[in-house]
Design a protein around this motif. Structure first.
Motif, PDB file in Angstrom:
ATOM      1  N   ALA A  41       0.833  -1.211   0.000  1.00 33.14           N
ATOM      2  CA  ALA A  41       0.000   0.000   0.000  1.00 33.14           C
ATOM      3  C   ALA A  41       0.862   1.253   0.000  1.00 33.14           C
ATOM      4  O   ALA A  41       0.570   2.211  -0.725  1.00 33.14           O
ATOM      5  N   LEU A  42       1.925   1.251   0.779  1.00 33.76           N
ATOM      6  CA  LEU A  42       2.840   2.405   0.800  1.00 33.76           C
ATOM      7  C   LEU A  42       3.497   2.599  -0.564  1.00 33.76           C
ATOM      8  O   LEU A  42       3.596   3.724  -1.064  1.00 33.76           O
ATOM      9  N   VAL A  43       3.919   1.500  -1.179  1.00 33.25           N
ATOM     10  CA  VAL A  43       4.559   1.567  -2.501  1.00 33.25           C
ATOM     11  C   VAL A  43       3.553   2.034  -3.554  1.00 33.25           C
ATOM     12  O   VAL A  43       3.866   2.872  -4.403  1.00 33.25           O
ATOM     13  N   ALA A  44       2.327   1.510  -3.500  1.00 29.00           N
ATOM     14  CA  ALA A  44       1.293   1.911  -4.471  1.00 29.00           C
ATOM     15  C   ALA A  44       1.004   3.408  -4.380  1.00 29.00           C
ATOM     16  O   ALA A  44       0.775   4.066  -5.392  1.00 29.00           O
TER      17      ALA A  44
ATOM     18  N   GLN B 201      -0.926  15.048  -8.033  1.00 25.65           N
ATOM     19  CA  GLN B 201       0.182  14.280  -7.470  1.00 25.65           C
ATOM     20  C   GLN B 201       0.118  14.409  -5.944  1.00 25.65           C
ATOM     21  O   GLN B 201      -0.712  15.136  -5.416  1.00 25.65           O
ATOM     22  N   GLY B 202       1.003  13.732  -5.267  1.00 28.05           N
ATOM     23  CA  GLY B 202       1.110  13.880  -3.816  1.00 28.05           C
ATOM     24  C   GLY B 202       0.166  12.989  -3.021  1.00 28.05           C
ATOM     25  O   GLY B 202      -0.044  13.207  -1.826  1.00 28.05           O
ATOM     26  N   TRP B 203      -0.398  11.968  -3.663  1.00 21.97           N
ATOM     27  CA  TRP B 203      -1.277  11.041  -2.956  1.00 21.97           C
ATOM     28  C   TRP B 203      -0.444  10.196  -2.015  1.00 21.97           C
ATOM     29  O   TRP B 203       0.701   9.859  -2.292  1.00 21.97           O
ATOM     30  N   ARG B 204      -1.044   9.846  -0.881  1.00 26.67           N
ATOM     31  CA  ARG B 204      -0.341   9.052   0.127  1.00 26.67           C
ATOM     32  C   ARG B 204      -1.348   8.269   0.943  1.00 26.67           C
ATOM     33  O   ARG B 204      -2.537   8.554   0.911  1.00 26.67           O
ATOM     34  N   LEU B 205      -0.843   7.314   1.691  1.00 26.49           N
ATOM     35  CA  LEU B 205      -1.656   6.594   2.652  1.00 26.49           C
ATOM     36  C   LEU B 205      -1.897   7.533   3.831  1.00 26.49           C
ATOM     37  O   LEU B 205      -0.955   8.147   4.330  1.00 26.49           O
ATOM     38  N   PRO B 206      -3.133   7.699   4.286  1.00 23.53           N
ATOM     39  CA  PRO B 206      -3.397   8.626   5.392  1.00 23.53           C
ATOM     40  C   PRO B 206      -2.876   8.085   6.725  1.00 23.53           C
ATOM     41  O   PRO B 206      -2.760   6.872   6.912  1.00 23.53           O
ATOM     42  N   ASN B 207      -2.568   9.002   7.648  1.00 25.32           N
ATOM     43  CA  ASN B 207      -2.214   8.547   8.989  1.00 25.32           C
ATOM     44  C   ASN B 207      -3.493   8.166   9.728  1.00 25.32           C
ATOM     45  O   ASN B 207      -4.597   8.376   9.229  1.00 25.32           O
ATOM     46  N   VAL B 208      -3.358   7.608  10.911  1.00 25.38           N
ATOM     47  CA  VAL B 208      -4.514   7.067  11.622  1.00 25.38           C
ATOM     48  C   VAL B 208      -5.542   8.149  11.953  1.00 25.38           C
ATOM     49  O   VAL B 208      -6.753   7.917  11.852  1.00 25.38           O
ATOM     50  N   LYS B 209      -5.100   9.347  12.307  1.00 24.07           N
ATOM     51  CA  LYS B 209      -6.050  10.427  12.624  1.00 24.07           C
ATOM     52  C   LYS B 209      -6.782  10.908  11.374  1.00 24.07           C
ATOM     53  O   LYS B 209      -7.974  11.201  11.425  1.00 24.07           O
ATOM     54  N   GLU B 210      -6.063  11.005  10.259  1.00 23.02           N
ATOM     55  CA  GLU B 210      -6.703  11.432   9.012  1.00 23.02           C
ATOM     56  C   GLU B 210      -7.763  10.435   8.574  1.00 23.02           C
ATOM     57  O   GLU B 210      -8.887  10.824   8.234  1.00 23.02           O
ATOM     58  N   LEU B 211      -7.427   9.149   8.573  1.00 22.33           N
ATOM     59  CA  LEU B 211      -8.403   8.159   8.116  1.00 22.33           C
ATOM     60  C   LEU B 211      -9.590   8.070   9.074  1.00 22.33           C
ATOM     61  O   LEU B 211     -10.736   7.951   8.642  1.00 22.33           O
ATOM     62  N   ALA B 212      -9.330   8.190  10.363  1.00 22.28           N
ATOM     63  CA  ALA B 212     -10.431   8.179  11.340  1.00 22.28           C
ATOM     64  C   ALA B 212     -11.371   9.363  11.133  1.00 22.28           C
ATOM     65  O   ALA B 212     -12.561   9.276  11.445  1.00 22.28           O
TER      66      ALA B 212
END
Length: 167
Positions: free
Chosen positions: A77-80, A90-101
């Motif tokens: 997921a991090l690599v994707a 551009q600049g997409w990333r996996l969210p941190n726990v607070k962002e996703l919550a």
């Protein structure tokens, strides 16, 4: 016989679950918090985050998420997310726990998300970029079944949704 009957019942019961919401609880992610960018993304006007409306693996078509969401390990997921381009951004990333919550809907379960904004979200765990502080083999997930969070082994296959900081 009993095992096959149980399997059939589990398959049937999982397909008939629909989102359940309690109107007596105040919405935590009302649609008015989001600006539809008309490209498969929304911007959270309160937090300044732009979200992909679909999970990785799904496509935005006819105002809905179509196809099957992909399950990836945490590293996959991090690599994707690294270098991911979507909706001319551009600049997409996996969210941190607070962002996703922040996009969980506390009023609802199965899935615990605003389905008007994030349609066809699987009622399951989603990776965050937040690793465990005490166990290097685990990372935080948010469960869109019921808005809970927990640590999962990084080698498990889990869903992902990407975010970026809005301009």
């Amino acid at each position: 016989m009993k095992k096959s009957l149980l399997l059939v019942l589990l398959c049937i019961s999982s397909s008939v679950f629909a989102q359940t919401c309690l109107e007596s609880i105040t919405q935590t992610t009302p649609s008015t918090n989001f600006v539809d960018n008309a490209d498969g993304t929304v911007t959270d006007s309160k937090l300044g985050l732009m979200w992909m409306r679909c999970s990785l693996g799904q496509s935005w078509q006819n105002n809905s998420c179509t196809g099957d969401a992909s399950r990836l390990t945490w590293q996959q997921a991090l690599v994707a997310a690294h270098g991911y381009a979507y909706a001319s951004q551009q600049g997409w990333r996996l969210p941190n726990v607070k962002e996703l919550a922040s996009i969980t809907e506390g009023q609802c379960v199965r899935p615990a998300i605003n389905i008007e904004i994030f349609p066809n979200t699987p009622s399951d765990d989603f990776w965050t970029s937040s690793p465990s502080v005490t166990d290097p083999q685990r990372a935080w997930v948010i469960a869109f079944f019921n808005s809970s969070n927990s640590l999962k082994e990084k080698n498990l296959f889990v869903y992902s949704r990407l975010v970026r900081t809005a301009n």
